[in-house]
Design a protein around this motif. Sequence first.
Motif, PDB file in Angstrom:
ATOM      1  N   ARG A  28      -8.645  21.986  61.792  1.00  0.00           N
ATOM      2  CA  ARG A  28      -7.250  21.576  61.700  1.00  0.00           C
ATOM      3  C   ARG A  28      -7.031  20.347  62.583  1.00  0.00           C
ATOM      4  NH1 ARG A  28      -6.503  27.486  62.167  1.00  0.00           N
ATOM      5  NH2 ARG A  28      -5.981  27.235  64.385  1.00  0.00           N
ATOM      6  N   GLU A  29      -5.845  19.821  62.563  1.00  0.00           N
ATOM      7  CA  GLU A  29      -5.541  18.624  63.349  1.00  0.00           C
ATOM      8  C   GLU A  29      -5.869  18.839  64.832  1.00  0.00           C
ATOM      9  OE1 GLU A  29      -1.855  15.482  64.165  1.00  0.00           O
ATOM     10  OE2 GLU A  29      -1.564  17.228  62.840  1.00  0.00           O
ATOM     11  N   ASN A  30      -6.574  17.845  65.409  1.00  0.00           N
ATOM     12  CA  ASN A  30      -6.969  17.827  66.833  1.00  0.00           C
ATOM     13  C   ASN A  30      -8.131  18.768  67.169  1.00  0.00           C
ATOM     14  OD1 ASN A  30      -5.068  15.885  67.532  1.00  0.00           O
ATOM     15  ND2 ASN A  30      -3.483  17.436  67.880  1.00  0.00           N
ATOM     16  N   ASP A  31      -8.664  19.506  66.180  1.00  0.00           N
ATOM     17  CA  ASP A  31      -9.858  20.324  66.431  1.00  0.00           C
ATOM     18  C   ASP A  31     -11.077  19.412  66.604  1.00  0.00           C
ATOM     19  OD1 ASP A  31      -8.388  22.611  66.245  1.00  0.00           O
ATOM     20  OD2 ASP A  31      -9.156  23.237  64.292  1.00  0.00           O
ATOM     21  N   LEU A  32     -12.141  19.977  67.139  1.00  0.00           N
ATOM     22  CA  LEU A  32     -13.400  19.227  67.302  1.00  0.00           C
ATOM     23  C   LEU A  32     -14.539  20.042  66.719  1.00  0.00           C
ATOM     24  CD1 LEU A  32     -14.835  16.727  68.472  1.00  0.00           C
ATOM     25  CD2 LEU A  32     -15.123  17.979  70.615  1.00  0.00           C
ATOM     26  N   VAL A  33     -15.194  19.477  65.714  1.00  0.00           N
ATOM     27  CA  VAL A  33     -16.366  20.102  65.095  1.00  0.00           C
ATOM     28  C   VAL A  33     -17.617  19.512  65.732  1.00  0.00           C
ATOM     29  CG1 VAL A  33     -17.663  20.457  62.951  1.00  0.00           C
ATOM     30  CG2 VAL A  33     -15.153  20.472  62.911  1.00  0.00           C
ATOM     31  N   ILE A  34     -18.481  20.374  66.274  1.00  0.00           N
ATOM     32  CA  ILE A  34     -19.718  19.921  66.925  1.00  0.00           C
ATOM     33  C   ILE A  34     -20.901  20.430  66.098  1.00  0.00           C
ATOM     34  CG2 ILE A  34     -21.073  19.894  69.052  1.00  0.00           C
ATOM     35  CD1 ILE A  34     -17.872  21.270  69.749  1.00  0.00           C
ATOM     36  N   VAL A  58     -18.505  11.064  63.980  1.00  0.00           N
ATOM     37  CA  VAL A  58     -18.408  10.805  62.541  1.00  0.00           C
ATOM     38  C   VAL A  58     -16.923  10.649  62.235  1.00  0.00           C
ATOM     39  CG1 VAL A  58     -18.888  11.663  60.219  1.00  0.00           C
ATOM     40  CG2 VAL A  58     -20.491  12.162  62.090  1.00  0.00           C
ATOM     41  N   ASP A  59     -16.509   9.434  61.977  1.00  0.00           N
ATOM     42  CA  ASP A  59     -15.084   9.137  61.802  1.00  0.00           C
ATOM     43  C   ASP A  59     -14.839   8.555  60.419  1.00  0.00           C
ATOM     44  OD1 ASP A  59     -12.448   8.501  61.994  1.00  0.00           O
ATOM     45  OD2 ASP A  59     -12.620   7.246  63.785  1.00  0.00           O
ATOM     46  N   CYS A  60     -14.186   9.341  59.581  1.00  0.00           N
ATOM     47  CA  CYS A  60     -13.799   8.877  58.245  1.00  0.00           C
ATOM     48  C   CYS A  60     -12.276   8.855  58.115  1.00  0.00           C
ATOM     49  CB  CYS A  60     -14.408   9.771  57.178  1.00  0.00           C
ATOM     50  SG  CYS A  60     -16.209   9.808  57.168  1.00  0.00           S
ATOM     51  N   GLY A  61     -11.606   8.733  59.255  1.00  0.00           N
ATOM     52  CA  GLY A  61     -10.149   8.690  59.250  1.00  0.00           C
ATOM     53  C   GLY A  61      -9.485  10.050  59.261  1.00  0.00           C
ATOM     54  N   GLN A  62     -10.271  11.114  59.448  1.00  0.00           N
ATOM     55  CA  GLN A  62      -9.705  12.467  59.470  1.00  0.00           C
ATOM     56  C   GLN A  62      -8.925  12.706  60.761  1.00  0.00           C
ATOM     57  OE1 GLN A  62     -12.908  11.734  59.981  1.00  0.00           O
ATOM     58  NE2 GLN A  62     -13.782  13.048  61.564  1.00  0.00           N
ATOM     59  N   ASN A  63      -8.058  13.741  60.741  1.00  0.00           N
ATOM     60  CA  ASN A  63      -7.212  14.003  61.920  1.00  0.00           C
ATOM     61  C   ASN A  63      -7.836  15.015  62.884  1.00  0.00           C
ATOM     62  OD1 ASN A  63      -6.913  16.349  60.499  1.00  0.00           O
ATOM     63  ND2 ASN A  63      -4.693  16.200  60.238  1.00  0.00           N
ATOM     64  N   PHE A  64      -9.131  15.189  62.791  1.00  0.00           N
ATOM     65  CA  PHE A  64      -9.884  16.037  63.720  1.00  0.00           C
ATOM     66  C   PHE A  64     -11.202  15.341  64.042  1.00  0.00           C
ATOM     67  CE2 PHE A  64     -10.780  17.335  59.380  1.00  0.00           C
ATOM     68  CZ  PHE A  64     -12.166  17.367  59.326  1.00  0.00           C
ATOM     69  N   GLY A  65     -11.839  15.751  65.127  1.00  0.00           N
ATOM     70  CA  GLY A  65     -13.080  15.100  65.548  1.00  0.00           C
ATOM     71  C   GLY A  65     -14.320  15.779  64.986  1.00  0.00           C
ATOM     72  N   VAL A  66     -15.351  14.989  64.745  1.00  0.00           N
ATOM     73  CA  VAL A  66     -16.665  15.520  64.351  1.00  0.00           C
ATOM     74  C   VAL A  66     -17.725  14.820  65.195  1.00  0.00           C
ATOM     75  CG1 VAL A  66     -18.369  15.799  62.513  1.00  0.00           C
ATOM     76  CG2 VAL A  66     -15.934  16.023  61.983  1.00  0.00           C
ATOM     77  N   ILE A  67     -18.529  15.607  65.881  1.00  0.00           N
ATOM     78  CA  ILE A  67     -19.591  15.090  66.747  1.00  0.00           C
ATOM     79  C   ILE A  67     -20.932  15.635  66.262  1.00  0.00           C
ATOM     80  CG2 ILE A  67     -20.566  15.150  69.093  1.00  0.00           C
ATOM     81  CD1 ILE A  67     -18.074  13.465  68.953  1.00  0.00           C
ATOM     82  N   VAL A  68     -21.947  14.771  66.194  1.00  0.00           N
ATOM     83  CA  VAL A  68     -23.314  15.192  65.875  1.00  0.00           C
ATOM     84  C   VAL A  68     -24.178  14.943  67.103  1.00  0.00           C
ATOM     85  CG1 VAL A  68     -25.354  14.707  64.461  1.00  0.00           C
ATOM     86  CG2 VAL A  68     -23.086  14.775  63.394  1.00  0.00           C
TER      87      VAL A  68
END
Length: 489
Positions: free
Chosen positions: A451-457, A338-348
């Motif tokens: 935060r920056e470079n974190d990854l939300v799963i 899920v990429d909305c231009g944020q500085n961290f990753g989001v994975i579903v």
Amino acid sequence: MAKLEKLLENLIEFEVLESHFPTEVKGITYDSRQVKPGYIFVCIQGFQKDGHDFIEDAIGNGARVIVIEKDVPRKPGITYIKVKDSRDALSRLSEAYYDFASRKLNLIGVTGTNGKTTTTYMIESILRKANIKTGLIGTIRNKICDEVFPAKRTTPESSDLQELFARMVKAGVTHTVMEVSSHALELKRVQNFNFKVGVFTNITQDHLDFHTTLENYRQAKSKLFQALTLDGVGVINIDDPSGEYMIERCKGRVLTYGINNKHAEIRGSEIKVNVNGVSYHVTTPVGEIRLKLKLTGYFNVYNSLAAIGSGLALNIPLEIIKEGLESLTGVTGRFEQVDCGQNFGVIVDYAHTPDGMENILKTAQQIARGRKIIVFGCGGDRDRGKRPIMGKIAAKYCDLCILTSDNPRTEDPMQILRDIEKGLLELDQPVNYRIIEDRREAIFYAVREARENDLVIIMGKGHETYQIFKDYTIPFDDREVAKEAIMSL
């Protein structure tokens, strides 16, 4: 339409209790709400409801033939057919009604605890690259060539399958790739199907609420390989502890794949995983290739090896197989970014078993540059034993664990979360975790904490667009909620 007398020729054991045969049968169903005039209504005893309790509704909607397993009050003018096993009868009657459509297709069945959906999409991509008209049946959606239909369950009921097959045949489809669940195999949804290719991905703990033991679960999976055509091929993961078990029970020729077992006929090596995909070298009985997939994760190496085996079993050239795999850009709800231009990753991701979770988190560990934050729960009315196990796995790989509601169904959501929490509390070291029952609130919390470079799963529901509670279902899409949370920052 079909003659009832002709359909009954496909049954093995039955007794006609009342004979008021209609001239034509106009449909077959196990759901009284779907009955129309001239339909056969087959009474199936389910886990929560018994079709025998809905006979009056079926007759009211126009059914004139009722297939039963047990004695029921009979009405004049209705044909009652008693059978030993109504699931078997539904399969055989549907097969005959739809003119044995399944026999006119090359069926590729994929079974296993994890990887079924992605593997079927990979195989479909290979078939389409080979200019083969293809059908797809599975968890996310059903497809006839480019036409898409919603999927209610991983493997539909036998009558729904036969109807789908008939539509595929009419559309000129020659090959159908489908997920085959252990429930489908045990409940005779794919009975009498002859599979050209059967694929085994893996077996880990899941569905023990239904199968009760891992051995029963394994036996159910093995039925796919006993249903192969005489010239069929079993494509089997030899790295998995249950691989030999499937090989021993395989009716057709065996083609093995793996990474660690040096005897695997299709073998992956020199594996490189990054955030954008995975590349690796493949050795096969017909040559070697270098693959560069757009799907990431070590687990997708296994899924693609299974797809390669299926392609080879169907005599598709290795170069076409390579093109098909490398052209696949992703699978809905499977390690979906899920990429909305944020500085961290989001994975579903859809992973909802201990092994599936660990596979995803191992990949997350390889690609994450910051902390790993996980949002997950466990489904209600499902295997309770895996809940604390998944809690431990989450704590092992993640810096922050947020336990939240999945599909609680008839269970108390907080009790499910307490079951998961037990796994966290058993660990020697302290675990950074939160319990937030409301899934939307939990996702927003995770995104705010990132935060920056974190990854939300965000794990467990993947492609699903709903959340199931005891008495109601609400629209809910992890991907859309994650986007809202990101945009709210």
